[in-house]
Write a protein that holds these residues in place. Structure first.
Motif, PDB file in Angstrom:
ATOM      1  N   LEU A  24       0.806  -1.218   0.000  1.00  0.00           N
ATOM      2  CA  LEU A  24       0.000   0.000   0.000  1.00  0.00           C
ATOM      3  C   LEU A  24       0.839   1.269   0.000  1.00  0.00           C
ATOM      4  O   LEU A  24       0.339   2.349  -0.263  1.00  0.00           O
ATOM      5  N   ASP A  27       0.605   3.855  -2.708  1.00  0.00           N
ATOM      6  CA  ASP A  27      -0.517   4.796  -2.704  1.00  0.00           C
ATOM      7  C   ASP A  27      -0.171   6.053  -1.916  1.00  0.00           C
ATOM      8  O   ASP A  27      -0.502   7.159  -2.306  1.00  0.00           O
ATOM      9  N   ALA A  30       2.043   8.175  -3.949  1.00  0.00           N
ATOM     10  CA  ALA A  30       1.315   8.786  -5.062  1.00  0.00           C
ATOM     11  C   ALA A  30       0.447   9.939  -4.568  1.00  0.00           C
ATOM     12  O   ALA A  30       0.305  10.957  -5.244  1.00  0.00           O
ATOM     13  N   ASN A  31      -0.112   9.794  -3.361  1.00  0.00           N
ATOM     14  CA  ASN A  31      -0.977  10.844  -2.823  1.00  0.00           C
ATOM     15  C   ASN A  31      -0.219  12.151  -2.580  1.00  0.00           C
ATOM     16  O   ASN A  31      -0.810  13.216  -2.573  1.00  0.00           O
ATOM     17  N   ARG A  33       2.277  12.983  -4.533  1.00  0.00           N
ATOM     18  CA  ARG A  33       2.890  13.170  -5.860  1.00  0.00           C
ATOM     19  C   ARG A  33       4.351  12.723  -5.928  1.00  0.00           C
ATOM     20  O   ARG A  33       5.157  13.316  -6.634  1.00  0.00           O
ATOM     21  N   GLU A  57       2.499  22.120   0.218  1.00  0.00           N
ATOM     22  CA  GLU A  57       1.130  22.088  -0.288  1.00  0.00           C
ATOM     23  C   GLU A  57       0.315  21.008   0.404  1.00  0.00           C
ATOM     24  O   GLU A  57      -0.898  21.081   0.499  1.00  0.00           O
ATOM     25  N   PHE A  58       1.011  19.996   0.872  1.00  0.00           N
ATOM     26  CA  PHE A  58       0.315  18.921   1.580  1.00  0.00           C
ATOM     27  C   PHE A  58       0.380  19.134   3.091  1.00  0.00           C
ATOM     28  O   PHE A  58       0.007  18.266   3.867  1.00  0.00           O
ATOM     29  N   LEU A  60       3.113  19.417   4.872  1.00  0.00           N
ATOM     30  CA  LEU A  60       4.167  18.576   5.436  1.00  0.00           C
ATOM     31  C   LEU A  60       5.542  19.194   5.185  1.00  0.00           C
ATOM     32  O   LEU A  60       5.732  19.904   4.203  1.00  0.00           O
ATOM     33  N   HIS A  68       4.615  10.768   9.132  1.00  0.00           N
ATOM     34  CA  HIS A  68       3.269  10.559   8.617  1.00  0.00           C
ATOM     35  C   HIS A  68       3.198   9.233   7.852  1.00  0.00           C
ATOM     36  O   HIS A  68       2.258   8.453   8.000  1.00  0.00           O
ATOM     37  N   PHE A  72       1.103   5.866   8.738  1.00  0.00           N
ATOM     38  CA  PHE A  72       0.268   5.229   7.723  1.00  0.00           C
ATOM     39  C   PHE A  72       0.533   3.716   7.697  1.00  0.00           C
ATOM     40  O   PHE A  72      -0.385   2.899   7.757  1.00  0.00           O
TER      41      PHE A  72
ATOM     42  N   ARG B  98      -8.374  22.782  -1.841  1.00  0.00           N
ATOM     43  CA  ARG B  98      -7.221  23.225  -1.073  1.00  0.00           C
ATOM     44  C   ARG B  98      -7.669  23.678   0.338  1.00  0.00           C
ATOM     45  O   ARG B  98      -6.866  24.003   1.177  1.00  0.00           O
ATOM     46  N   ARG B 122      -8.819  10.816  -2.402  1.00  0.00           N
ATOM     47  CA  ARG B 122      -7.410  11.140  -2.601  1.00  0.00           C
ATOM     48  C   ARG B 122      -7.237  12.530  -3.177  1.00  0.00           C
ATOM     49  O   ARG B 122      -6.141  13.071  -3.188  1.00  0.00           O
ATOM     50  N   LYS B 129      -8.155  15.346   5.037  1.00  0.00           N
ATOM     51  CA  LYS B 129      -6.993  14.892   5.779  1.00  0.00           C
ATOM     52  C   LYS B 129      -6.993  15.363   7.229  1.00  0.00           C
ATOM     53  O   LYS B 129      -6.488  14.676   8.108  1.00  0.00           O
ATOM     54  N   TYR B 130      -7.556  16.556   7.467  1.00  0.00           N
ATOM     55  CA  TYR B 130      -7.522  17.100   8.821  1.00  0.00           C
ATOM     56  C   TYR B 130      -8.848  16.942   9.570  1.00  0.00           C
ATOM     57  O   TYR B 130      -9.042  17.556  10.598  1.00  0.00           O
ATOM     58  N   PHE B 152     -11.845   2.564   2.462  1.00  0.00           N
ATOM     59  CA  PHE B 152     -10.417   2.240   2.463  1.00  0.00           C
ATOM     60  C   PHE B 152      -9.610   3.407   1.893  1.00  0.00           C
ATOM     61  O   PHE B 152      -8.585   3.798   2.452  1.00  0.00           O
ATOM     62  N   GLU B 156      -6.680   5.683   3.659  1.00  0.00           N
ATOM     63  CA  GLU B 156      -5.342   5.900   3.093  1.00  0.00           C
ATOM     64  C   GLU B 156      -4.926   7.365   3.201  1.00  0.00           C
ATOM     65  O   GLU B 156      -3.756   7.669   3.290  1.00  0.00           O
ATOM     66  N   ALA B 159      -5.698   8.211   8.154  1.00  0.00           N
ATOM     67  CA  ALA B 159      -5.774   6.937   8.864  1.00  0.00           C
ATOM     68  C   ALA B 159      -6.310   7.092  10.284  1.00  0.00           C
ATOM     69  O   ALA B 159      -6.757   6.128  10.888  1.00  0.00           O
ATOM     70  N   PHE B 197      -4.855  23.988   9.296  1.00  0.00           N
ATOM     71  CA  PHE B 197      -4.055  23.998   8.075  1.00  0.00           C
ATOM     72  C   PHE B 197      -4.063  25.405   7.506  1.00  0.00           C
ATOM     73  O   PHE B 197      -5.066  26.098   7.598  1.00  0.00           O
TER      74      PHE B 197
END
Ligand SMILES: Nc1nc2c(ncn2[C@@H]2O[C@H](COP(=O)(O)OP(=O)(O)OP(=O)(O)O)[C@@H](O)[C@H]2O)c(=O)[nH]1
Ligand SMILES: Nc1ncnc2c1ncn2[C@@H]1O[C@H](COP(=O)(O)OP(=O)(O)O)[C@@H](O)[C@H]1O
Ligand SMILES: [Mg+2]
Ligand SMILES: [Mg+2]
Lengths: 344, 232
Positions: A24, A27, A30-31, A33, A57-58, A60, A68, A72, B98, B122, B129-130, B152, B156, B159, B197
């Motif tokens: 996994l 994934d 990829a999430n 990028r 942008e994420f 992080l 993170h 996961f 965003r 995704r 996410k938050y 699922f 991802e 979590a 965020f």
């Protein structure tokens, strides 16, 4: 393994090996990028060359990506361990719509099928919902559901994320733009099944044995007929869903082999409860619950005589099917279409 | 007063879920209120009015909806306190992927629906996410397998969130969400609390009303794309 162990692993092992150990992981990358990375490098090495702005942008930074990502991996290995096993569910009644007491204490075990019968609006769907949410005297019926003979702890009730119960009903359709094969593979992946090819193959075979008309692995799921869709849903629920309890709300006349469908679900040690108006399904169950005005009035064990009548009912059912097909083909229905035994 | 922030893509079922959850809370009429944040139009007030739920609507108009939210949410809390509400729900719509109108320490709920496509979780970003709780709606019309794959894909991305399935039409599952609402903390103000965020970065010339296209008209924060420059 705990989260810090994953951090250590992610920091020292080349990403290629991580990707092989944890399928996994791809994934996750990829999430954010990160695709086509150099597999011989570790994640921290790869991150060295990644633009900080892109990570931002994420939300992080480089260090956070590692934590993170480790969290996961930890969360998903935990999920892998938490497959439910259940030895029984018990339904305790309370009151019907008029406030009269509901005398009900029914325990159902894996491999058992219980049908729910009663007029429209009598509360069949409500009973299924009570089971789905593991009601604790806090729904309109004030019923209580026990798991393995005791009150399920609240955490479990809130955290299972619907994993305890799978549901099937007439209104459900496929909406994914995938072929049957892709669809089954995707479901297997989400279940983290290591050798998915075998179970995908089996699921496909079973679905086709239930469906009146056959379909292929490269058919789009959205193009399946009603009967084919139901067949695939049933085969998939029996073989690929982790849920030990299956609730079926009025799945009749779907153009599938209904008896066979029930056998498949039961054969996979599921607890099956189904609301139905279909005599074939109602009598195939080991027990049937009779509901009136929101309360269960009776629990009937299917008698030996009733079981005997099943094959006659099937004959009537297939006679009806013949007539239905005649009409579909634009033919004229004649006296001959109606079998002898109806004459009495 | 308890504050709950609810966000999600357009028509994902936010209002339906909020209405069913308010019903499941079983609090005295008038003690739960809603503030709807939207960009241009909204008909949600009609549905809240119908249920006699005190409500206000705030339109972002030409302001970025996320920036609009954060500059008005404190006012919303003051309104709720003045009304003597015991629970205030904010419903945010018209957000971009965003955005995430969530505040540290305040229960955040993201509503997404099964019909939106399996990869949607995704693509949604911080809004998902938050979130503390992800509510999945419209499970009544898709297959069990699709519900499982969808959940699922949510895990991802997030979590640690609790994933709940709620049917916005029948209210099935809403009562579990109500339990989470009951357990959240009471606040009197939002002052000095932090967003989970960062907001989308401003300001470029287009934020302030520029409409002409061309490099000479662009000022401030601009992100330029690099295109493949090989000729065929
Ligand atoms: N079948 C089905 N339909 C649903 C469900 N939940 C909501 N809907 C329908 O989806 C549509 C949109 O629902 P709303 O609650 O208005 O969605 P919203 O997110 O508040 O929409 P905006 O505020 O306009 O962004 C309505 O027609 C609802 O009846 C559900 O669980 N199942
Ligand atoms: N014991 C009960 N007390 C109060 N309301 C009930 C009770 N049982 C069922 N209901 C309500 O009656 C309505 C009809 O029930 P439903 O389950 O949809 O019927 P069916 O599936 O048999 O057509 C629902 O709104 C349900 O919540
Ligand atoms: Mg029903
Ligand atoms: Mg709305």
């Amino acid at each position: 393994m705990k989260a810090p162990d994953y951090v250590a692993e992610v920091s020292s092992v080349p990403i290629g090996d991580i990707l092989r150990r944890y399928p996994l992981a791809v994934d996750y990358l990829a999430n954010i990028r990160l695709v086509g990375v150099d597999e011989t490098k570790t994640l921290p090495e790869i991150l060295e060359n990644v633009d900080e702005d892109m990570l931002e942008e994420f939300g992080l930074d480089r260090e956070e990506v590692i934590f993170h990502f480790s969290a996961f991996l930890e969360a998903f290995s935990r999920m892998e361990e938490s497959i439910e096993t259940i030895s029984s569910i018990t339904i305790l009644g309370w009151r019907d719509k008029a406030g009269r007491p509901e005398m009900l204490e029914l325990t159902v075990t894996p491999g058992e099928v219980v049908s729910i019968v009663g007029p429209t609006g009598s509360g069949k769907s409500r009973l299924l919902e009570d089971i789905e949410c593991l009601a604790q005297r806090d729904t309109p019926t004030a019923r209580q559901i026990l798991i393995n003979g005791s009150v399920p702890d609240l955490d479990k009730r809130f955290s299972t994320g619907g994993k305890l119960v799978a549901q099937l009903s007439q209104n459900m359709n496929f909406v994914m733009d995938l072929t049957v094969q892709e669809f089954l593979e995707m479901h297997a992946k989400s279940r983290m099944i290591p050798d998915s090819a075998a179970v995908v193959e089996k699921c496909f075979a079973v679905a086709n044995s239930l469906a009146g008309e056959k379909f292929t692995l490269d058919t789009k799921v959205t193009q399946l007929s009603g009967g084919q869709s139901r067949s695939l849903m049933i085969a998939d629920t029996a073989l690929l869903s982790s849920s030990p309890i299956i609730l079926i709300d009025e799945l009749e006349n779907a153009g599938i082999d209904r008896r066979e469908a029930i056998e498949i679900l039961v054969g996979n040690e599921k607890i099956v409860l189904m609301s139905t108006h279909d005599p074939l399904l109602a009598l195939r169950a080991d027990k049937r619950i009779v509901i009136r005005n929101g309360g269960v009035t009776k629990v009937i064990e299917t008698t030996a005589e009733e079981e005997q009548t099943l094959h006659k009912i099937e004959a009537i059912d297939s006679a009806l099917l013949v007539i239905r097909n005649q009409l579909r083909r634009g033919e004229i229905v004649t006296e001959e279409s109606i079998p002898e035994f109806q004459e009495r | 007063m308890k504050l709950i922030t609810v966000a999600g893509p357009p028509s994902s079922g936010k209002t339906s879920v909020i209405l069913k959850t308010i019903a499941a809370l079983g609090l005295p009429p008038g003690s739960v209120g809603v503030v709807k944040f939207d960009s241009l139009t909204s008909f949600d007030h009609q549905r809240y009015d119908e249920q006699k739920i005190p409500n206000q609507t705030a339109f972002a108009g030409k302001i970025c909806p996320d920036h609009h939210f954060v500059s008005n949410v404190e006012g919303a809390v003051e309104w709720g306190m003045k009304k003597g509400l015991s629970v205030l729900v904010t419903e945010s719509a018209g957000l971009c992927n965003r955005c995430s109108p969530y505040v540290n320490g305040i229960l955040s709920v993201c509503v997404i629906d099964n019909l939106s496509g399996i990869n949607t979780p995704r693509k949604i970003g911080p809004m998902l996410k938050y979130a503390d709780i992800v509510v999945v709606t419209k499970g009544d019309v898709v297959s069990q397998a699709e519900r499982e794959v969808f959940a699922f894909n949510i895990r991802e991305v997030n979590a640690s969130a609790t994933v709940l399935f709620v049917n916005g039409i029948t209210g099935q599952g809403a009562f579990m969400l109500a339990r989470h609402w009951q357990d959240t903390l009471d606040i009197r103000t939002l002052r000095d609390r932090k967003l989970r965020f960062t907001m989308p970065a401003a300001i470029c010339s287009y934020c302030t009303g520029e409409t002409l296209i061309g490099e000479m008209y662009q000022m401030g924060m601009v992100k330029r794309m690099e295109f493949d420059d090989e000729s065929p």
